[in-house]
Design a protein around this motif. Structure first.
Motif, PDB file in Angstrom:
ATOM      1  N   HIS A 155      57.847  51.040  57.356  1.00  0.00           N
ATOM      2  CA  HIS A 155      57.140  50.222  58.343  1.00  0.00           C
ATOM      3  C   HIS A 155      55.648  50.138  58.030  1.00  0.00           C
ATOM      4  N   ILE A 156      55.029  51.305  57.839  1.00  0.00           N
ATOM      5  CA  ILE A 156      53.582  51.350  57.636  1.00  0.00           C
ATOM      6  C   ILE A 156      53.194  50.651  56.337  1.00  0.00           C
ATOM      7  N   THR A 211      43.337  50.033  75.196  1.00  0.00           N
ATOM      8  CA  THR A 211      44.283  51.017  74.654  1.00  0.00           C
ATOM      9  C   THR A 211      45.445  50.325  73.952  1.00  0.00           C
ATOM     10  N   TYR A 212      46.016  49.311  74.593  1.00  0.00           N
ATOM     11  CA  TYR A 212      47.107  48.559  73.976  1.00  0.00           C
ATOM     12  C   TYR A 212      46.683  48.012  72.612  1.00  0.00           C
ATOM     13  N   VAL A 213      45.536  47.345  72.586  1.00  0.00           N
ATOM     14  CA  VAL A 213      45.081  46.685  71.356  1.00  0.00           C
ATOM     15  C   VAL A 213      44.772  47.711  70.279  1.00  0.00           C
ATOM     16  N   PHE A 214      44.053  48.768  70.642  1.00  0.00           N
ATOM     17  CA  PHE A 214      43.663  49.786  69.660  1.00  0.00           C
ATOM     18  C   PHE A 214      44.884  50.488  69.076  1.00  0.00           C
ATOM     19  N   VAL A 215      45.824  50.885  69.936  1.00  0.00           N
ATOM     20  CA  VAL A 215      47.004  51.626  69.461  1.00  0.00           C
ATOM     21  C   VAL A 215      47.897  50.715  68.621  1.00  0.00           C
ATOM     22  N   GLY A 229      46.147  49.819  65.388  1.00  0.00           N
ATOM     23  CA  GLY A 229      45.989  51.044  64.617  1.00  0.00           C
ATOM     24  C   GLY A 229      47.273  51.482  63.949  1.00  0.00           C
ATOM     25  N   MET A 230      48.404  51.397  64.667  1.00  0.00           N
ATOM     26  CA  MET A 230      49.668  51.847  64.065  1.00  0.00           C
ATOM     27  C   MET A 230      50.135  50.865  62.989  1.00  0.00           C
ATOM     28  N   VAL A 231      49.894  49.562  63.189  1.00  0.00           N
ATOM     29  CA  VAL A 231      50.292  48.565  62.191  1.00  0.00           C
ATOM     30  C   VAL A 231      49.433  48.691  60.938  1.00  0.00           C
ATOM     31  N   VAL A 272      53.291  55.371  64.435  1.00  0.00           N
ATOM     32  CA  VAL A 272      54.064  54.292  65.045  1.00  0.00           C
ATOM     33  C   VAL A 272      54.678  54.815  66.344  1.00  0.00           C
ATOM     34  N   VAL A 273      54.240  54.258  67.494  1.00  0.00           N
ATOM     35  CA  VAL A 273      54.706  54.753  68.791  1.00  0.00           C
ATOM     36  C   VAL A 273      55.306  53.650  69.666  1.00  0.00           C
ATOM     37  N   GLY A 274      55.429  52.444  69.168  1.00  0.00           N
ATOM     38  CA  GLY A 274      56.092  51.392  69.924  1.00  0.00           C
ATOM     39  C   GLY A 274      55.286  50.858  71.087  1.00  0.00           C
ATOM     40  N   VAL A 275      54.056  50.408  70.813  1.00  0.00           N
ATOM     41  CA  VAL A 275      53.187  49.821  71.845  1.00  0.00           C
ATOM     42  C   VAL A 275      53.002  48.342  71.517  1.00  0.00           C
ATOM     43  N   PRO A 276      53.305  47.427  72.467  1.00  0.00           N
ATOM     44  CA  PRO A 276      53.176  45.998  72.172  1.00  0.00           C
ATOM     45  C   PRO A 276      51.723  45.541  72.178  1.00  0.00           C
TER      46      PRO A 276
END
Length: 384
Positions: free
Chosen positions: A243-244, A332-336, A339-341, A347-351
């Motif tokens: 994924h990453i 928080t949504y945007v940063f996480v 950041g994970m993408v 990867v924590v599954g945040v839209p």
């Protein structure tokens, strides 16, 4: 007689409902909604009915937002205790009788299958803002302790499901209320220093602690894998690190201006997993490049800055705390998600708000924006 019985024109009847909306906030939302529809069409046009469903979900969120925006903040405050109590009760019921999928018990059948943790994204900050409004002018250390306990209950119940991404969002939304209420920096700063030291130690000792025979306390095995994959995704490029790696390749290949609308090879050759949900930013970055990413960030920045301005001008403590918490929740949504993408967070599954596909997430978005607009309208009402 006819003049008395005749109804006023529709425009006149609708005028009170349309007055008082915050124009800069609406413009930021329209900009983000447009980018969301465009990116979903490109990423999902060959992925079933994702684009049509996304447009429908967005229309539903807009309707919810419009209705909630008509509700005075005082009435919203009256919903805090019952909504929080219902949400926590449903989380307990989920733990006892919930539906388990892929090792996670996150869903509950109440005639329809629901995910109760979504309720707490709104109910938790609502409850905490209600609590601090009641304690206004007489806050003591004990009041912050009670607030943290109210925050800990849903956070831990959601984390136990396990759902780390949602628990982070619930905790973040609630903690922002506690922070804006005046939580002392003498406690926040040591926690931040310890966190930074812990992350540094984790990175430096990655070689030892990521061995298969090493068990981590508190975290589950799959969560350990996520952290270790973040630290070195190339150890398992076709498994946990896929994924990453693919997200980084897609974003990097977009360059300055991107490959063009609907021209993303990583996206349409199915190399990007979850390309319409959690990893849609990778598809967006491939097709629109750095300039497109800056346009998206400009929209989120405008929304967040306007939300903070609404918070600073709200007429009541409840309004200030709720507006501030909702606004920083978007951050928080945007940063996480980004950041994970991009490979800097697990990867924590945040839209990604407005952009990612998801009915429940879109409903939560509509509720949040509706509350923010209601607070903005109440501020204008006070000025009038």
């Amino acid at each position: 007689m006819n003049a008395v019985l005749s109804k006023p024109p529709l425009r006149q009847r609708l005028k009170p409902l349309l007055e008082g909306f915050d124009t800069p906030l609406l413009l930021a939302m329209l900009w983000l909604a447009g980018l969301g529809l465009m990116s979903m069409y490109s990423a999902g046009f060959d992925h079933g009915t994702r684009f049509v469903d996304h447009a429908r979900n967005m229309a539903l969120a807009a309707a919810i937002m419009f209705v909630v925006a008509q509700v005075p903040p005082q009435r919203l405050m009256a919903l805090a205790v019952p909504l929080y109590t219902l949400g926590v009760a449903l989380l307990v019921a989920t733990a006892l009788f919930g539906i388990t999928k892929k090792g996670a018990t996150r869903w509950l059948n109440v005639g329809i299958v629901i995910q109760p943790s979504e309720i707490l994204k709104i109910a938790t900050p609502l409850m905490l803002a209600w609590w601090f409004q009641r304690r206004e002018g007489q806050l003591r250390t004990m009041d912050f302790g009670i607030a943290l306990a109210l925050l800990a209950v849903p956070t831990l119940l959601v984390a136990k499901q396990p759902d780390l991404g949602t628990s982070i969002l619930v905790f973040g939304a609630g903690f922002f209320v506690v922070f804006f209420a005046g939580f002392p920096w003498r406690i926040i700063l040591p926690a931040m220093i310890l966190g930074a030291a812990g992350i540094t130690a984790l990175v430096m000792s990655e070689e030892k602690i990521c061995q298969p025979d090493v068990e981590w306390p508190v975290l589950r095995e799959y969560q350990k894998h996520r952290v270790c994959t973040l630290l070195d995704p190339h150890k398992d490029p076709l498994g946990k690190g896929f994924h990453i790696i693919q997200g980084e390749i897609a974003i990097g290949s977009g360059g300055l201006t991107g490959k063009g609308f609907m021209q993303g090879t990583q996206t349409h050759l199915e190399f990007i997993p979850e390309r319409t949900t959690d990893f849609i930013f990778a598809a967006y970055g491939e097709e629109f490049g750095l300039m497109g990413a800056l346009a998206l960030l400009a929209g989120f920045t405008a929304l967040i800055l306007r939300g903070l301005m609404i918070a600073s001008e709200a007429p009541t403590l409840f309004g200030r705390l709720m507006a501030g918490a909702i606004t920083l929740s978007f951050f928080t949504y945007v940063f996480v998600n980004m950041g994970m993408v991009s490979g800097i967070l697990p990867v924590v599954g945040v839209p990604l708000p407005f952009i990612s596909y998801g009915g429940t997430a879109m409903v939560t978005l509509g509720l949040s924006l509706g509350i923010l607009l209601a607070i903005a309208k109440s501020r204008r009402g006070k000025k009038g």
